[in-house]
Design an enzyme around this catalytic site. Structure first.
Site, mmCIF file in Angstrom:
data_model
loop_
_atom_site.group_PDB
_atom_site.id
_atom_site.type_symbol
_atom_site.label_atom_id
_atom_site.label_comp_id
_atom_site.label_asym_id
_atom_site.label_seq_id
_atom_site.Cartn_x
_atom_site.Cartn_y
_atom_site.Cartn_z
ATOM 1 N N ARG A 71 0.836 -1.203 0.000
ATOM 2 C CA ARG A 71 0.000 0.000 0.000
ATOM 3 C C ARG A 71 0.869 1.251 0.000
ATOM 4 O O ARG A 71 1.795 1.378 0.809
ATOM 5 C CB ARG A 71 -0.897 -0.010 1.237
ATOM 6 C CG ARG A 71 -1.632 1.295 1.504
ATOM 7 C CD ARG A 71 -2.486 1.171 2.753
ATOM 8 N NE ARG A 71 -3.117 2.431 3.141
ATOM 9 C CZ ARG A 71 -2.709 3.197 4.153
ATOM 10 N NH1 ARG A 71 -1.663 2.822 4.895
ATOM 11 N NH2 ARG A 71 -3.334 4.321 4.444
ATOM 12 N N ARG B 244 -7.560 18.260 7.683
ATOM 13 C CA ARG B 244 -6.356 18.323 8.523
ATOM 14 C C ARG B 244 -6.128 19.730 9.058
ATOM 15 O O ARG B 244 -6.509 20.724 8.425
ATOM 16 C CB ARG B 244 -5.114 17.882 7.736
ATOM 17 C CG ARG B 244 -5.132 16.413 7.351
ATOM 18 C CD ARG B 244 -3.836 15.984 6.682
ATOM 19 N NE ARG B 244 -3.883 14.588 6.285
ATOM 20 C CZ ARG B 244 -3.614 13.558 7.078
ATOM 21 N NH1 ARG B 244 -3.241 13.787 8.333
ATOM 22 N NH2 ARG B 244 -3.695 12.322 6.638
ATOM 23 N N LYS C 255 -13.026 2.252 0.964
ATOM 24 C CA LYS C 255 -12.707 2.309 2.392
ATOM 25 C C LYS C 255 -13.937 2.827 3.143
ATOM 26 O O LYS C 255 -14.413 3.931 2.873
ATOM 27 C CB LYS C 255 -11.497 3.224 2.617
ATOM 28 C CG LYS C 255 -10.230 2.705 1.974
ATOM 29 C CD LYS C 255 -9.096 3.724 2.030
ATOM 30 C CE LYS C 255 -8.658 4.023 3.449
ATOM 31 N NZ LYS C 255 -7.532 4.998 3.472
ATOM 32 N N THR D 116 -6.123 -1.026 10.303
ATOM 33 C CA THR D 116 -5.900 -0.040 11.366
ATOM 34 C C THR D 116 -5.577 -0.652 12.729
ATOM 35 O O THR D 116 -6.384 -1.397 13.293
ATOM 36 C CB THR D 116 -7.087 0.928 11.550
ATOM 37 O OG1 THR D 116 -7.572 1.348 10.277
ATOM 38 C CG2 THR D 116 -6.646 2.151 12.337
#
Length: 477
Positions: free
Chosen positions: A37, A78, A221, A279
């Protein structure tokens, strides 16, 4: 049979500073990595292009197949670039405003244009994976005024979540479009789409992929509450699913994640789509040589739930024990798969949404395994469709896939229990071809004379047609 066919669950590893060299990639593959990934939230396009080439060259030298997955950043909110880290305490008053850089010491920049539109008085905002929390007091003149309810150190570029309120977010951002084009040009094998909320998000990403002249599979996702509400629809248009538990556990609650994980895996298996659990699986191994018992249980339980793959993030991108983490994950996978508790039955019913003929073939092959005690299923496939269906049945023997396309072989490294080989054997099945098959099974797979295998393929040509036959074959006869 050779040892490399013992682990059925696939391992996705994230490449980063700890594993970006050729020797690291070689060690990761030896340890059990199947898919690499690339996290586009970090690094330049040049960096990622060099990494893709290095992965492909290294795998080719080793004579194995490994897939490259380009993970799009998506509409991740962010904190902007701060002049310095800030210590914020409970009760502190803060002001947030859309900006990439901090200009005013009293205002905290946020890189999301919709920040003032998507919050209101009382909205809960989480920062840095939920470590910091603020409550909105008011919104005025495109500024958000808030009070700190859970303080800590505020750093640049940390993620910011607004649970249940992100209506202004683009499904596919301009940066995502650039990286989709990049993934197509670099011939990446998979594209992971972040923060999917509805099936239209997936279809939009696929439109961009098609516009750039490719059909790269999209891994959706799932990390938003809306994705759980629209689960079946999203799975139906996706090529694979990732249970992205980091943001999912922030947007919902950590207590809801285990049940959501099971629901997602069940639906992906029902629709015969590959699924990855991701995760913090072995998070402590970023700094420690062994995982906690809870982490080992987490990996095993994801496998028992029926996942096709498990993923490592920081453990392999920046961790001090990257290779050990992959080895540990491999050991947990093999141990779990060999357990008497691992009796996974992927809803072995015909699914009307899937090609019935090919379903019948793979179901028949799976049943034949038990009757003749076959050592493997030998699946011949051009694009890998019927092999993927076979994988989702979680058969009791390895699925050895033979394709005439290296691209198919790389993509199929994500499929549970599938081991791909590229052979130009698109011929009519006769005695000469069966001799070739026997030599291959003995020399490259490690089977023996008189072992049984179940063969699926197409006729009259073995690979390029639609799968339409199944036969039991005894090696050497």
């Amino acid at each position: 049979m050779k040892n490399e066919f013992l682990k059925r669950t696939k391992i996705v590893v994230t490449i980063g500073p700890a594993t970006e060299k050729e020797e690291n990639i070689k060690e990761l593959i030896h340890a059990g990595a199947n898919v690499f990934r690339l996290n586009t939230s970090h690094g330049t396009m040049d960096y990622h292009a060099n990494t893709i080439r290095l992965i492909k060259e290294t795998a080719a030298k080793m004579g194995v197949y490994a897939a490259v997955m380009v993970d799009l950043q998506g509409p991740k909110i962010r904190i902007g670039n701060l002049k310095k880290e800030l210590e914020i305490k409970n009760g502190d008053k803060l002001v947030f405003e859309h900006s990439l850089e901090q200009q005013d010491d009293s205002i905290i920049p946020v890189d999301y244009k919709g920040i003032a539109n998507d919050v209101k008085k009382g909205s809960r905002v989480l920062i840095d994976d939920g470590k910091l929390e603020i409550i909105v007091d008011e919104v005025e003149n495109n500024k958000v005024y808030a009070t700190v309810t859970n303080g800590g150190i505020l750093k640049s570029r940390k993620g910011l979540n607004i649970p249940g309120s992100t209506a202004s977010l683009d499904a596919v951002t301009p940066k995502d479009i650039e990286f989709i084009k990049f993934a197509v040009e670099e011939k990446a094998d998979l594209i992971a789409l972040s923060f999917v909320r509805q099936k239209e998000d997936v279809l939009l990403a696929k439109k961009y992929i098609n516009d750039f002249g490719a059909s790269t599979p999209v891994i959706s996702k799932l990390e938003k509450p809306d994705a759980i509400k629209n689960l079946a629809d999203i799975v139906s248009v996706s090529d694979g699913i990732m249970v992205a538990r980091g943001d999912l556990g922030i947007e919902l609650s950590p207590v809801d994640v285990p049940i959501c994980q099971k629901m997602i895996i069940k639906e992906a298996n029902r629709q015969r789509k590959p699924v990855i659990v991701a995760t913090q699986m072995l998070e402590s191994m970023i700094n420690e040589p062994i995982p906690t018992r809870a982490e080992a249980s987490d990996v095993a339980n994801a496998i028992l739930d029926g996942t096709d793959a498990v993923m490592l993030s920081g453990e392999t991108s920046v961790g001090n024990f990257a290779i050990d983490a992959v080895k540990m994950m491999s050991k947990i996978a093999v141990s779990t798969e060999n357990s008497c508790l691992y009796e996974f039955d992927t809803d072995k019913e015909f699914n009307d949404e899937i090609a019935l003929t090919r379903q019948a073939i793979v179901f028949g092959a799976d049943k034949m395994l038990k009757y003749v005690n076959a050592k493997a299923i030998l699946s011949f496939s051009h694009f890998g469709y019927s092999t993927r269906l076979m994988s989702k049945l979680k058969p009791s023997a390895p699925v050895i896939m033979v394709s005439d396309m290296e691209e198919t072989c790389r993509k199929m490294t994500l499929a549970w229990g599938v081991y791909p080989f590229c052979k130009k054997w698109d011929e009519t099945v006769d005695s000469n071809l069966l001799l070739k098959i026997d030599e291959f099974l003995i020399n490259e797979v490690g089977l023996k004379a008189n072992d049984y295998v179940v063969i699926t393929g197409s006729a009259p040509r073995l690979i390029s047609g639609r799968t339409n036959f199944v036969r039991v074959h005894k090696i050497g006869t």
